[in-house]
Each structure stands twice: as C-alpha cells, then as structure tokens.
Scaffold this motif. Structure first.
Motif, PDB file in Angstrom:
ATOM      1  N   GLU A  77       0.720  -1.311  -0.050  1.00 54.89           N
ATOM      2  CA  GLU A  77       0.033   0.028   0.034  1.00 54.89           C
ATOM      3  C   GLU A  77       0.823   1.229  -0.060  1.00 54.89           C
ATOM      4  N   LEU A  78       1.869   1.125   0.813  1.00 56.44           N
ATOM      5  CA  LEU A  78       2.760   2.367   0.720  1.00 56.44           C
ATOM      6  C   LEU A  78       3.418   2.587  -0.623  1.00 56.44           C
ATOM      7  N   HIS A  79       3.833   1.689  -1.092  1.00 58.93           N
ATOM      8  CA  HIS A  79       4.746   1.801  -2.460  1.00 58.93           C
ATOM      9  C   HIS A  79       3.540   2.315  -3.499  1.00 58.93           C
ATOM     10  N   ALA A  80       2.310   1.538  -3.501  1.00 55.45           N
ATOM     11  CA  ALA A  80       1.277   1.969  -4.615  1.00 55.45           C
ATOM     12  C   ALA A  80       0.908   3.484  -4.201  1.00 55.45           C
ATOM     13  N   GLU A  81       0.787   3.971  -2.977  1.00 54.92           N
ATOM     14  CA  GLU A  81       0.602   5.295  -2.878  1.00 54.92           C
ATOM     15  C   GLU A  81       1.750   6.127  -3.295  1.00 54.92           C
ATOM     16  N   LYS A  82       3.012   5.989  -3.153  1.00 54.37           N
ATOM     17  CA  LYS A  82       3.998   6.794  -3.754  1.00 54.37           C
ATOM     18  C   LYS A  82       3.885   6.959  -5.158  1.00 54.37           C
ATOM     19  N   ALA A  83       3.899   5.615  -5.817  1.00 54.28           N
ATOM     20  CA  ALA A  83       3.535   5.550  -7.145  1.00 54.28           C
ATOM     21  C   ALA A  83       2.716   6.395  -7.895  1.00 54.28           C
ATOM     22  N   MET A  84       1.327   6.179  -7.166  1.00 57.58           N
ATOM     23  CA  MET A  84       0.184   7.173  -7.675  1.00 57.58           C
ATOM     24  C   MET A  84       0.558   8.507  -7.649  1.00 57.58           C
ATOM     25  N   GLY A  85       1.180   8.964  -6.568  1.00 61.34           N
ATOM     26  CA  GLY A  85       1.783  10.459  -6.544  1.00 61.34           C
ATOM     27  C   GLY A  85       2.670  10.788  -7.493  1.00 61.34           C
ATOM     28  N   ILE A  86       3.738   9.924  -7.655  1.00 58.65           N
ATOM     29  CA  ILE A  86       4.424  10.316  -8.897  1.00 58.65           C
ATOM     30  C   ILE A  86       3.794  10.202 -10.243  1.00 58.65           C
ATOM     31  N   ILE A  87       2.971   9.142 -10.460  1.00 59.53           N
ATOM     32  CA  ILE A  87       2.181   9.211 -11.822  1.00 59.53           C
ATOM     33  C   ILE A  87       1.359  10.542 -12.013  1.00 59.53           C
ATOM     34  N   SER A  88       0.745  10.847 -10.824  1.00 58.11           N
ATOM     35  CA  SER A  88      -0.057  12.235 -10.908  1.00 58.11           C
ATOM     36  C   SER A  88       0.650  13.445 -11.237  1.00 58.11           C
ATOM     37  N   LYS A  89       1.865  13.391 -11.014  1.00 63.15           N
ATOM     38  CA  LYS A  89       2.699  14.543 -11.225  1.00 63.15           C
ATOM     39  C   LYS A  89       3.449  14.520 -12.765  1.00 63.15           C
ATOM     40  N   LEU A  90       3.382  13.391 -13.508  1.00 54.24           N
ATOM     41  CA  LEU A  90       4.041  13.219 -14.636  1.00 54.24           C
ATOM     42  C   LEU A  90       3.478  14.050 -15.739  1.00 54.24           C
ATOM     43  N   ASP A  91       4.047  14.362 -16.697  1.00 55.66           N
ATOM     44  CA  ASP A  91       3.895  15.325 -17.712  1.00 55.66           C
ATOM     45  C   ASP A  91       3.385  14.559 -19.189  1.00 55.66           C
ATOM     46  N   ILE A  92       2.342  13.731 -18.862  1.00 54.33           N
ATOM     47  CA  ILE A  92       1.841  12.966 -19.891  1.00 54.33           C
ATOM     48  C   ILE A  92       0.383  13.160 -19.780  1.00 54.33           C
ATOM     49  N   SER A  93      -0.325  12.697 -20.859  1.00 54.91           N
ATOM     50  CA  SER A  93      -1.903  12.950 -20.794  1.00 54.91           C
ATOM     51  C   SER A  93      -2.470  12.068 -19.680  1.00 54.91           C
ATOM     52  N   GLU A  94      -3.531  12.644 -19.540  1.00 55.32           N
ATOM     53  CA  GLU A  94      -4.679  12.151 -18.311  1.00 55.32           C
ATOM     54  C   GLU A  94      -5.116  10.567 -18.924  1.00 55.32           C
ATOM     55  N   LYS A  95      -5.154  10.284 -20.187  1.00 61.52           N
ATOM     56  CA  LYS A  95      -5.368   8.881 -20.516  1.00 61.52           C
ATOM     57  C   LYS A  95      -4.343   8.069 -19.890  1.00 61.52           C
ATOM     58  N   TYR A  96      -3.102   8.427 -20.039  1.00 61.02           N
ATOM     59  CA  TYR A  96      -1.947   7.610 -19.950  1.00 61.02           C
ATOM     60  C   TYR A  96      -1.800   7.448 -18.282  1.00 61.02           C
ATOM     61  N   LYS A  97      -1.952   8.557 -17.838  1.00 63.24           N
ATOM     62  CA  LYS A  97      -1.811   8.579 -16.264  1.00 63.24           C
ATOM     63  C   LYS A  97      -2.986   7.467 -15.791  1.00 63.24           C
ATOM     64  N   GLU A 123      -4.232   5.084 -17.220  1.00 65.37           N
ATOM     65  CA  GLU A 123      -3.838   3.633 -17.447  1.00 65.37           C
ATOM     66  C   GLU A 123      -2.729   3.081 -16.425  1.00 65.37           C
ATOM     67  N   LEU A 124      -1.700   3.972 -16.105  1.00 63.19           N
ATOM     68  CA  LEU A 124      -0.663   3.622 -15.508  1.00 63.19           C
ATOM     69  C   LEU A 124      -1.317   3.329 -13.901  1.00 63.19           C
ATOM     70  N   MET A 125      -2.088   4.277 -13.409  1.00 65.72           N
ATOM     71  CA  MET A 125      -2.988   4.295 -12.086  1.00 65.72           C
ATOM     72  C   MET A 125      -3.690   2.876 -12.168  1.00 65.72           C
ATOM     73  N   GLU A 126      -4.195   2.394 -12.952  1.00 65.64           N
ATOM     74  CA  GLU A 126      -4.914   1.151 -13.266  1.00 65.64           C
ATOM     75  C   GLU A 126      -3.832   0.025 -12.953  1.00 65.64           C
ATOM     76  N   LEU A 127      -2.725   0.242 -13.761  1.00 67.36           N
ATOM     77  CA  LEU A 127      -1.620  -0.953 -13.624  1.00 67.36           C
ATOM     78  C   LEU A 127      -1.346  -0.895 -12.106  1.00 67.36           C
ATOM     79  N   VAL A 128      -1.205   0.158 -11.386  1.00 67.42           N
ATOM     80  CA  VAL A 128      -0.777   0.036 -10.039  1.00 67.42           C
ATOM     81  C   VAL A 128      -1.811  -0.794  -9.260  1.00 67.42           C
ATOM     82  N   LYS A 129      -3.093  -0.375  -9.611  1.00 62.71           N
ATOM     83  CA  LYS A 129      -4.298  -1.004  -8.793  1.00 62.71           C
ATOM     84  C   LYS A 129      -4.112  -2.098  -9.127  1.00 62.71           C
TER      85      LYS A 129
END
Length: 105
Positions: free
Chosen positions: A70-90, A92-98
């Motif tokens: 859970e700790l590392h998933a939350e960290k990953a979600m935080g990093i993903i949310s700050k990426l300079d990429i389209s919301e669509k890819y964000k 998809e990445l968040m779904e991969l973490v889940k």
C-alpha cells in the motif's frame, strides 16, 4: 486465492520464490529449520504448505506485506499524478498500480 491470482495456492512456497513473505518469515520465525525444508521443496505436502502459510499469518507478515504494498502503491500514484503526460496515460498507469496491488488476473 487461485481464482484471483491465476496461480496455484502455495506455488511460491513450492518454488522457493524469494518473495517478501519468504524473507520476513525466514527472518522472524523460530521455525526456520522446518521452513527451510518446505520452501523450494516441490515434494512438500499440503500440510507443509499450510504450516508455512500459518507461520506467515501468525507472525503478522501478511499484514506487514500488505502495508508495504500500500505504501509503495501510494508513492507510485503520487509520482504518476505529477507526470507530464496525458490524463489517458496517467489513468492507465494508475490502473496498472491498482492491478499490481490486488494481483487479480
């Protein structure tokens, strides 16, 4: 659960996969000698597998691993949310973490 992960229950134990569960149970258990005969033993019995699983539960390792995930998933979600990429890819990445958290097939 095999229906969720698509893997037979206890397969990591039989194969001796060096998972976080394995590392922690070998560090914390007073039954290390017995566990050493079970992990990586393709001939381990159902009773052996259940012993290892019970030791993991009794030592609270399952809860520790869940908290670690859970700790590392939350960290990953935080990093993903700050990426300079389209919301669509964000998304998809968040779904991969889940998916990785639940390991559901």
């Amino acid at each position: 659960d095999e229906k969720i992960t698509g893997k037979p229950v206890g397969s990591d134990i039989l194969r001796g996969n060096k998972t976080l569960y394995f590392l922690l149970v070998m560090e914390l258990s007073k039954q290390k000698k017995k566990l050493e005969t079970i992990f990586g033993n393709l001939n381990a019995t159902k009773s052996d597998i259940q012993f290892a699983q019970k030791e993991i539960r009794d030592l609270g390792i399952d809860k520790r691993v869940a908290a670690h995930i859970e700790l590392h998933a939350e960290k990953a979600m935080g990093i993903i949310s700050k990426l300079d990429i389209s919301e669509k890819y964000k998304k998809e990445l968040m779904e991969l973490v889940k998916f990785s958290k639940t390991r559901a097939k």
